[in-house]
Motif scaffolding. Structure first.
Motif, PDB file in Angstrom:
ATOM      1  N   GLY A 187      15.836  -2.661 -15.017  1.00 53.45           N
ATOM      2  CA  GLY A 187      17.184  -2.682 -14.468  1.00 53.45           C
ATOM      3  C   GLY A 187      17.460  -1.593 -13.467  1.00 53.45           C
ATOM      4  N   ASP A 188      16.639  -0.545 -13.459  1.00 51.30           N
ATOM      5  CA  ASP A 188      16.844   0.554 -12.519  1.00 51.30           C
ATOM      6  C   ASP A 188      16.127   0.326 -11.200  1.00 51.30           C
ATOM      7  N   LEU A 189      15.478  -0.831 -11.038  1.00 51.63           N
ATOM      8  CA  LEU A 189      14.690  -1.094  -9.832  1.00 51.63           C
ATOM      9  C   LEU A 189      15.155  -2.385  -9.156  1.00 51.63           C
ATOM     10  N   ASP A 190      15.227  -2.355  -7.823  1.00 45.60           N
ATOM     11  CA  ASP A 190      15.411  -3.590  -7.077  1.00 45.60           C
ATOM     12  C   ASP A 190      14.074  -4.328  -7.076  1.00 45.60           C
ATOM     13  N   THR A 191      14.119  -5.644  -6.957  1.00 48.81           N
ATOM     14  CA  THR A 191      12.909  -6.438  -7.160  1.00 48.81           C
ATOM     15  C   THR A 191      12.580  -7.310  -5.955  1.00 48.81           C
ATOM     16  N   SER A 192      11.309  -7.296  -5.559  1.00 50.83           N
ATOM     17  CA  SER A 192      10.773  -8.239  -4.573  1.00 50.83           C
ATOM     18  C   SER A 192       9.627  -8.989  -5.244  1.00 50.83           C
ATOM     19  N   ILE A 193       9.512 -10.279  -4.961  1.00 49.73           N
ATOM     20  CA  ILE A 193       8.524 -11.118  -5.641  1.00 49.73           C
ATOM     21  C   ILE A 193       7.652 -11.839  -4.617  1.00 49.73           C
ATOM     22  N   ILE A 194       6.332 -11.818  -4.867  1.00 52.04           N
ATOM     23  CA  ILE A 194       5.379 -12.619  -4.092  1.00 52.04           C
ATOM     24  C   ILE A 194       4.741 -13.599  -5.063  1.00 52.04           C
TER      25      ILE A 194
ATOM     26  N   GLU B 140       6.046 -14.667   2.419  1.00 51.58           N
ATOM     27  CA  GLU B 140       6.501 -13.940   1.231  1.00 51.58           C
ATOM     28  C   GLU B 140       6.140 -12.465   1.327  1.00 51.58           C
ATOM     29  N   GLN B 141       4.939 -12.168   1.801  1.00 54.32           N
ATOM     30  CA  GLN B 141       4.542 -10.775   1.968  1.00 54.32           C
ATOM     31  C   GLN B 141       5.440 -10.074   2.982  1.00 54.32           C
ATOM     32  N   GLU B 142       5.699 -10.750   4.079  1.00 49.37           N
ATOM     33  CA  GLU B 142       6.534 -10.152   5.122  1.00 49.37           C
ATOM     34  C   GLU B 142       7.951  -9.918   4.609  1.00 49.37           C
ATOM     35  N   ALA B 143       8.480 -10.878   3.836  1.00 50.85           N
ATOM     36  CA  ALA B 143       9.825 -10.709   3.279  1.00 50.85           C
ATOM     37  C   ALA B 143       9.865  -9.518   2.325  1.00 50.85           C
ATOM     38  N   ALA B 144       8.836  -9.373   1.490  1.00 55.78           N
ATOM     39  CA  ALA B 144       8.778  -8.236   0.568  1.00 55.78           C
ATOM     40  C   ALA B 144       8.688  -6.927   1.348  1.00 55.78           C
ATOM     41  N   PHE B 145       7.875  -6.914   2.412  1.00 55.67           N
ATOM     42  CA  PHE B 145       7.745  -5.692   3.201  1.00 55.67           C
ATOM     43  C   PHE B 145       9.058  -5.352   3.902  1.00 55.67           C
ATOM     44  N   GLN B 146       9.768  -6.348   4.380  1.00 57.62           N
ATOM     45  CA  GLN B 146      11.049  -6.078   5.032  1.00 57.62           C
ATOM     46  C   GLN B 146      12.050  -5.470   4.047  1.00 57.62           C
ATOM     47  N   ASP B 147      12.017  -5.931   2.772  1.00 61.25           N
ATOM     48  CA  ASP B 147      12.851  -5.294   1.737  1.00 61.25           C
ATOM     49  C   ASP B 147      12.509  -3.810   1.624  1.00 61.25           C
TER      50      ASP B 147
ATOM     51  N   ARG C 188      12.069   0.408  -5.937  1.00 61.15           N
ATOM     52  CA  ARG C 188      11.785  -1.027  -5.814  1.00 61.15           C
ATOM     53  C   ARG C 188      10.554  -1.414  -6.617  1.00 61.15           C
ATOM     54  N   LEU C 189      10.650  -2.574  -7.254  1.00 55.89           N
ATOM     55  CA  LEU C 189       9.546  -3.178  -7.984  1.00 55.89           C
ATOM     56  C   LEU C 189       8.997  -4.336  -7.164  1.00 55.89           C
TER      57      LEU C 189
END
Length: 725
Positions: free
Chosen positions: A442-449, A276-283, A297-298
């Motif tokens: 709404g103004d931010l793309d979101t990554s979740i861990i 999950e951390q790696e996926a968020a970092f890749q975003d 990004r959030l």
């Protein structure tokens, strides 16, 4: 996107659209006291009036006679007032009893603590009442039902809207005024492109407004609400994105490049990044390396999920690109914690860094300023002090803001202004349901861990009543005997404080109108300190709260970290940033006063080391009457440690603006959207907003200009004109 934005035909319907922004004084029946009453309700324009939708409906298409109304069921009954009696069965208990009759029988209706109703009604008035039908003492009865005096002839066979009104405008007059407004507006041009409405199977705006105020059926009402909910969410997302991107129209994004610093930093981390951390970092990496757009990004992550490690990787990418990064935290404690934990890792990766807070000595501050301007410093950690005018970067390309909801949008933009085109990464440890994240951010793309990369010992939670207080004190004593420490959390600072003092406390529970309700005595840190000193002799007890000077707070926290304090009595100031692995017990006083998000954040302060933690939530709530919602929240806390599950529960139980403990974006609240039930609509609005802005980045095309104007009018208090507007 071109199929969604076919060029609209210019017609007289645009003039009708403009009528929505006209003053209510132009409407028929609006003058004098009625105009004053409408303005008191916040209704200033025709558009405001039409968005002042009914809060409930009396459904006369399914009304019952008194005889046929089923007992134990919520029914609507139309009958005439026969008798009005006021009683006072005990002190401070006034009951207004109204006997209603129709050709089939008698219905006894009781209103509690509403003596003015006796002055509003008289014998012979036709009344519509809606409530649960009960049977007692030989009569069918209703207790405190919704009621409406029928004066305007709109009754049998119809659905009667009930609006919030004010002195000077009755329900009947409100309906007449709204009906007149709908005639004035007519069939205005719909700002949402027709292909988009067809794709989402939405009725037109004009039809939705007519149907929400005067529906022919409750099913039609629901379809209208769905259209208005989608529109509200789409407009809000567009407003937030336009405001955020307004200052970036002529800015050239910086394309970062990952290199040696990133590799060295990953080697320095004490653990490998989880999936999950790696996926968020890749975003994040994708956004940072994209030279076509600036990153917004959030990063959402529960307590202990390792957001800091992901952010550190982003800092390394900025250094690899020969630029600088700044990390801004809401408190000196948290900023210093970032520096203490992340700084050594950066040093191992060959990066330079510094910490700047309000407590930084003048000489050191000047040295930091010089190193920033010369480019010697790669990373600056700090508090609001980094916003000072004399803090200037040679080339700031990445801004990281932690617990971003504690900063205003102006502060966020002020820091970004120090590096035009800088990428933005904001983080929060407050779990937020996806629907709320899409709406509020709404103004931010979101990554979740969601999960911890290195599971801690964990924490068990138990809810206790006042009669079990000895168990809480016993847990503190037991922890002390093992060489461990404890927190005791109170909602107030001083005994003289009132519920008003809770207005700025994150997570405090409120009623439907946003007011703090205090049915039981609230604990304060001063009184609790004295009580604990008596109950736990031999233990060192100190207190911490937000009113203390920054230096004094730091001294107390440092002493607690060193183990010099056994029990720290605190407000929610420890919710974020205080990391003491030796603290294993937390007692939260007045647990019913806090929302789930705040309680979850607080208990995340214990069980962070190798020893499991215990969180004991004290409550005065008995689980009956108005306390049941609080009990539901606390029972949810006992059952799960998943912050996102708890956040979803909190969203169902309470108003969306209270999940984070503050009112979002200058008071924006969602009047049509149900954040728990409208997930599909919110997802649609998010996807469509992104697509619309990809088609026309400022909505200035011929096809999207009406939509832009509608957004500006609806959210004028947060919308800012962008270049070329």
């Amino acid at each position: 996107m071109s199929e969604l934005c076919s060029v609209p035909r210019v017609s007289e319907r645009f003039a009708q659209s403009n009528a929505l922004d006209e003053d209510i004084a132009r409407l028929k029946y609006v003058s004098g006291k009625r105009e004053e009453a409408l303005r008191r309700l916040g209704i200033r324009t025709v558009g405001d009036l039409l968005l002042h939708i009914p809060h409930r409906y009396l459904d006369f298409t399914r009304s019952w006679s008194i005889e046929m109304a089923p007992i134990g069921t919520v029914c609507t009954i139309i009958a005439a007032v026969d008798r009005i009696v006021q009683k006072q069965p005990r002190p401070r208990m006034q009951v207004t009893e109204v006997s209603l009759v129709d050709e089939t029988g008698v219905l006894q209706v009781a209103f509690f603590r509403q003596p003015w109703i006796a002055q509003q009604l008289k014998q012979g008035d036709r009344l519509a009442v809606m409530g649960k039908v009960e049977f007692a003492y030989g009569f069918k009865q209703m207790a405190s039902p919704h009621f409406e005096k029928l004066e305007d002839g709109r009754a049998a066979g119809t659905i009667l809207p009930v609006h919030y009104v004010s002195d000077g405008v009755s329900q009947a007059w409100m309906r007449r005024i709204v009906s007149g407004a709908l005639e004035v507006v007519g069939n205005p041009f719909d700002p949402i492109p027709a292909p988009l409405r067809a794709k989402r199977k939405l009725m037109s705006n004009a039809r939705a407004l007519r149907s929400i105020h005067f529906p022919s059926s409750m099913a039609e009402r629901d379809i209208a609400r769905r259209r208005l909910a989608y529109e509200e969410c789409l407009y809000l997302q567009l407003a937030l994105r336009l405001r955020n991107d307004g200052g970036l129209v002529d800015v050239v994004p910086y394309a970062h490049t990952a290199g040696e610093h990133l590799g060295a930093l990953k080697q320095a981390l004490p653990f490998s990044l989880s999936d999950e951390q790696e996926a968020a970092f890749q975003d994040i990496l994708h956004d940072m390396c994209d030279g076509g757009r600036v990153m917004n990004r959030l990063l959402l992550g529960d307590v202990g999920t390792g957001k800091t490690a992901v952010a550190a990787c982003a800092l390394a990418v900025a250094a690899d690109s020969g630029t600088q990064a700044c990390v801004m935290a809401p408190t000196g404690v948290l900023a210093r914690q970032y520096a203490d934990k992340t700084g050594p890792l950066l040093s191992q990766a060959g990066m330079s860094w510094a910490l700047l807070t309000g407590a930084t000595p003048a000489a050191e501050r000047e040295r930091i300023h010089a190193q920033l301007e010369s480019g010697e410093l790669d990373v600056l950690f700090g508090t609001h002090a980094v916003l000072s005018d004399n803090v200037a970067f040679k080339h700031l390309s990445l801004v990281v803001i932690d617990e971003q909801h504690r900063f205003g949008v102006g502060q966020r933009n002020a820091l970004r202004a120090k590096g035009p085109g800088a990428d933005l990464l904001v983080m929060t440890a407050t779990p937020i349901p996806r629907t709320l994240a899409l709406s509020v951010y709404g103004d931010l793309d979101t990554s979740i861990i969601r999960h911890r990369p290195v599971p801690g010992a964990g924490v068990s939670t138990r809810v206790l009543t006042e009669s079990s207080r000895d168990l809480a004190y016993g847990a503190i004593r037991e922890a002390h005997e093992k060489g461990q420490q404890a927190y005791v959390i109170c909602p107030l600072v001083e005994p003289s404080d009132s519920a008003d003092e809770l207005e700025d406390v994150p997570g405090i529970a409120r009623d439907e109108e946003g007011r703090v309700t205090v049915p039981v005595p609230l604990h304060d840190t001063a009184t609790e300190l004295d009580r604990l000193c008596l109950a736990l002799p031999g233990l060192t007890v100190e207190r911490l709260h937000g009113r203390m000077p920054a230096g004094e707070k730091d001294q107390v926290i440092d002493a607690f970290k060193r183990g010099e304090i056994d029990v720290l009595v605190s407000t929610t100031v420890v919710e974020v940033g205080v990391d003491v692995p030796n603290a294993t017990v937390m007692v939260i006083e007045n647990g019913e006063r806090f929302g789930l998000a705040a309680l979850h954040q607080l208990r995340g302060r214990v069980g962070r080391g190798s020893v499991s933690g215990t969180c004991l939530v004290m409550t005065h709530s008995k689980g009956n009457g108005g306390a049941s919602a609080a009990q539901d929240r606390l029972q949810s806390l006992e059952k799960t440690t998943d912050g996102f599950t708890l956040a979803q529960t909190d969203l169902r139980l309470r108003h969306e603006g209270e999940i984070l403990g503050y009112r979002q974006h200058g008071g924006v609240t969602l009047r049509f959207v149900d954040l728990d039930a409208d997930e599909e609509l919110i997802e649609w609005a998010h996807l469509d907003a992104v697509e619309l802005l990809r088609y026309a980045c400022t909505l200035d095309s011929v096809a999207t200009r009406p939509l832009r104007d509608a957004v500006a009018m609806r959210y004028r208090h947060i919308f800012k004109e962008v270049s070329g507007g």
